[in-house]
Write a protein that holds these residues in place. Structure first.
Motif, PDB file in Angstrom:
ATOM      1  N   ALA A 156     -10.260  -1.099  -1.263  1.00  0.00           N
ATOM      2  CA  ALA A 156     -10.030   0.159  -0.546  1.00  0.00           C
ATOM      3  C   ALA A 156      -8.549   0.522  -0.582  1.00  0.00           C
ATOM      4  O   ALA A 156      -7.671  -0.340  -0.671  1.00  0.00           O
ATOM      5  CB  ALA A 156     -10.501   0.036   0.901  1.00  0.00           C
ATOM      6  N   GLN A 157      -8.270   1.834  -0.513  1.00  0.00           N
ATOM      7  CA  GLN A 157      -6.904   2.337  -0.447  1.00  0.00           C
ATOM      8  C   GLN A 157      -6.726   3.142   0.837  1.00  0.00           C
ATOM      9  O   GLN A 157      -7.674   3.739   1.340  1.00  0.00           O
ATOM     10  CB  GLN A 157      -6.577   3.227  -1.649  1.00  0.00           C
ATOM     11  CG  GLN A 157      -6.539   2.491  -2.973  1.00  0.00           C
ATOM     12  CD  GLN A 157      -6.029   3.364  -4.105  1.00  0.00           C
ATOM     13  OE1 GLN A 157      -5.612   4.498  -3.889  1.00  0.00           O
ATOM     14  NE2 GLN A 157      -6.050   2.849  -5.319  1.00  0.00           N
ATOM     15  N   LEU A 173      -3.219  -0.731  -1.375  1.00  0.00           N
ATOM     16  CA  LEU A 173      -4.456  -1.163  -2.021  1.00  0.00           C
ATOM     17  C   LEU A 173      -4.742  -2.602  -1.619  1.00  0.00           C
ATOM     18  O   LEU A 173      -3.858  -3.456  -1.661  1.00  0.00           O
ATOM     19  CB  LEU A 173      -4.339  -1.069  -3.546  1.00  0.00           C
ATOM     20  CG  LEU A 173      -5.459  -1.732  -4.357  1.00  0.00           C
ATOM     21  CD1 LEU A 173      -6.783  -1.016  -4.121  1.00  0.00           C
ATOM     22  CD2 LEU A 173      -5.111  -1.752  -5.838  1.00  0.00           C
ATOM     23  N   CYS A 174      -5.995  -2.867  -1.229  1.00  0.00           N
ATOM     24  CA  CYS A 174      -6.411  -4.228  -0.884  1.00  0.00           C
ATOM     25  C   CYS A 174      -7.143  -4.842  -2.071  1.00  0.00           C
ATOM     26  O   CYS A 174      -8.136  -4.291  -2.552  1.00  0.00           O
ATOM     27  CB  CYS A 174      -7.328  -4.222   0.340  1.00  0.00           C
ATOM     28  SG  CYS A 174      -8.023  -5.855   0.728  1.00  0.00           S
ATOM     29  N   ALA A 182       0.390   0.649  -3.836  1.00  0.00           N
ATOM     30  CA  ALA A 182      -0.091   1.219  -5.090  1.00  0.00           C
ATOM     31  C   ALA A 182       0.792   2.382  -5.539  1.00  0.00           C
ATOM     32  O   ALA A 182       1.008   2.583  -6.737  1.00  0.00           O
ATOM     33  CB  ALA A 182      -1.537   1.677  -4.937  1.00  0.00           C
ATOM     34  N   SER A 183       1.314   3.144  -4.596  1.00  0.00           N
ATOM     35  CA  SER A 183       2.181   4.277  -4.929  1.00  0.00           C
ATOM     36  C   SER A 183       2.981   4.677  -3.700  1.00  0.00           C
ATOM     37  O   SER A 183       2.661   4.292  -2.573  1.00  0.00           O
ATOM     38  CB  SER A 183       1.351   5.469  -5.433  1.00  0.00           C
ATOM     39  OG  SER A 183       0.466   5.931  -4.422  1.00  0.00           O
ATOM     40  N   GLY A 184       4.030   5.468  -3.929  1.00  0.00           N
ATOM     41  CA  GLY A 184       4.877   5.936  -2.841  1.00  0.00           C
ATOM     42  C   GLY A 184       6.032   4.996  -2.577  1.00  0.00           C
ATOM     43  O   GLY A 184       6.104   3.889  -3.127  1.00  0.00           O
ATOM     44  N   THR A 185       6.952   5.443  -1.729  1.00  0.00           N
ATOM     45  CA  THR A 185       8.104   4.616  -1.395  1.00  0.00           C
ATOM     46  C   THR A 185       8.628   4.991  -0.023  1.00  0.00           C
ATOM     47  O   THR A 185       8.276   6.040   0.533  1.00  0.00           O
ATOM     48  CB  THR A 185       9.226   4.781  -2.448  1.00  0.00           C
ATOM     49  OG1 THR A 185      10.257   3.821  -2.198  1.00  0.00           O
ATOM     50  CG2 THR A 185       9.830   6.173  -2.364  1.00  0.00           C
ATOM     51  N   CYS A 186       9.470   4.147   0.536  1.00  0.00           N
ATOM     52  CA  CYS A 186      10.105   4.382   1.831  1.00  0.00           C
ATOM     53  C   CYS A 186      11.617   4.468   1.623  1.00  0.00           C
ATOM     54  O   CYS A 186      12.216   3.542   1.056  1.00  0.00           O
ATOM     55  CB  CYS A 186       9.771   3.256   2.818  1.00  0.00           C
ATOM     56  SG  CYS A 186       8.033   3.171   3.301  1.00  0.00           S
ATOM     57  N   GLU A 187      12.208   5.559   2.057  1.00  0.00           N
ATOM     58  CA  GLU A 187      13.647   5.756   1.909  1.00  0.00           C
ATOM     59  C   GLU A 187      14.338   5.577   3.255  1.00  0.00           C
ATOM     60  O   GLU A 187      13.950   6.194   4.249  1.00  0.00           O
ATOM     61  CB  GLU A 187      13.947   7.141   1.353  1.00  0.00           C
ATOM     62  CG  GLU A 187      13.403   7.366  -0.056  1.00  0.00           C
ATOM     63  CD  GLU A 187      13.753   8.743  -0.590  1.00  0.00           C
ATOM     64  OE1 GLU A 187      14.377   9.522   0.171  1.00  0.00           O
ATOM     65  OE2 GLU A 187      13.406   9.046  -1.745  1.00  0.00           O
ATOM     66  N   SER A 188      15.373   4.745   3.276  1.00  0.00           N
ATOM     67  CA  SER A 188      16.115   4.485   4.512  1.00  0.00           C
ATOM     68  C   SER A 188      16.861   5.741   4.950  1.00  0.00           C
ATOM     69  O   SER A 188      17.429   6.462   4.132  1.00  0.00           O
ATOM     70  CB  SER A 188      17.088   3.341   4.295  1.00  0.00           C
ATOM     71  OG  SER A 188      17.838   3.094   5.465  1.00  0.00           O
TER      72      SER A 188
END
Length: 306
Positions: A156-157, A173-174, A182-188
């Motif tokens: 599952a996602q 994603l598990c 699986a995709s995306g990012t975190c910006e400080s």
């Protein structure tokens, strides 16, 4: 040896007229074509007997003593694999006793199916297939951010917002108990510094996207809510002066929890502080601010005339 002989004596010589002596058979271990072991007892020549199948086989077989050797005549031996279970991180998968050549399927504790096939009697069956697990609630590290996620089903996602202090969204994603991005990012993003004496509303240092209840300076009341976005704090609500007593000819504002000098220091001096109090009182009383006059400040009170 076993058997019977007819012997005659003619002119001093013994002669065998008829019969014979045949060799007996000692105890032995025979193997059938299917691999069953047969423990045979000692037999006299020509004797036939039935023995039980061993080493994971059931049934019996008929054997006979011929020419000093025990030989297999017929067999009804059937081979079996023992019953048992397979231990997995998510639990156990059990299998039944199986006949040689027989198969069965068992459901995994979470996801998947295992196939059990009996290939050799007396041994556990061969196992094929795979059992996988769901992902327990936890965290995933990404670009310095520790991203919390709920329990996820295998394969599952789900989309998850980045934690406080970061901007963005990721898709998790598990895969067999392991959650990954699986995709995306975190910006400080920059946070907001703490405020203190000299500011009407006090709050501690805050992270990007954090919201908390601010604290009014001594002498003021209210329920301001502060939100930090990319280093800039915004306030919902306000702090107003606390009014304890009002008369027809004047209003006395008494500070709570501190003295006037301390409160005034936070607002740039007594004049600025008194003006702030006057404006708050005007709003509270529902009159124009120009109708509120500061008469003086003494003994911890601001004296106003309306």
């Amino acid at each position: 040896f076993s058997g019977a002989l007819t012997v005659t004596c003619i002119r001093g010589a013994s002669n065998v007229q008829q019969g014979e002596c045949l060799p007996d058979c000692p105890t032995a271990v025979l193997t059938t074509e299917d691999g069953a072991l047969l423990q045979t007892p000692s037999l006299v020549a020509g004797q036939t007997t039935t023995v039980s199948c061993a080493n994971g086989f059931t049934g019996d077989a008929a054997v006979a003593c011929e020419g000093g050797q025990t030989r297999l005549r017929t067999s009804s031996c059937v081979g079996w694999c023992v019953s048992g279970s397979v231990a997995l991180p998510s639990g156990e998968v059990e299998y039944e006793q199986l006949q040689v050549g027989e198969s069965m399927s068992s459901q995994c504790p979470e996801v998947g199916v295992l196939e059990f096939t009996c290939t050799a009697a007396g041994l556990p069956p061969e196992v094929t297939g795979e059992c996988v697990r769901h992902c327990a609630a936890g965290t995933v590290a990404r670009a310095g951010a520790l991203i919390a996620h709920p329990r996820l089903e295998h394969n599952a996602q789900t989309k998850v917002e980045c934690p406080l202090g970061f901007q963005g969204e990721v898709t998790l994603l598990c895969d067999n108990a392991v959650a990954t991005v699986a995709s995306g990012t975190c910006e400080s993003q920059p946070g907001c510094p703490a405020t203190g004496l000299g500011s009407e509303i006090v709050h501690r240092a805050m992270l990007h996207r954090e919201t908390l209840a601010g604290t009014c300076q001594a002498g003021f009341g209210g329920s301001p809510v502060v939100t930090c976005i990319a280093g800039i704090s915004t306030v919902t609500g306000e702090c107003t002066a606390a009014v304890e007593a009002r008369s027809a000819v004047g209003v006395t504002v008494r500070m709570t929890g501190t003295d006037v000098e301390t409160a005034a220091a936070a607002h740039g001096g007594l004049d600025a502080f008194a003006a702030k109090v006057a404006a708050d009182v005007a709003t509270s009383a529902g009159v124009p601010v120009e109708n509120v006059h500061v008469l003086g400040v003494r003994q911890g009170s601001v004296i106003l005339d309306i």
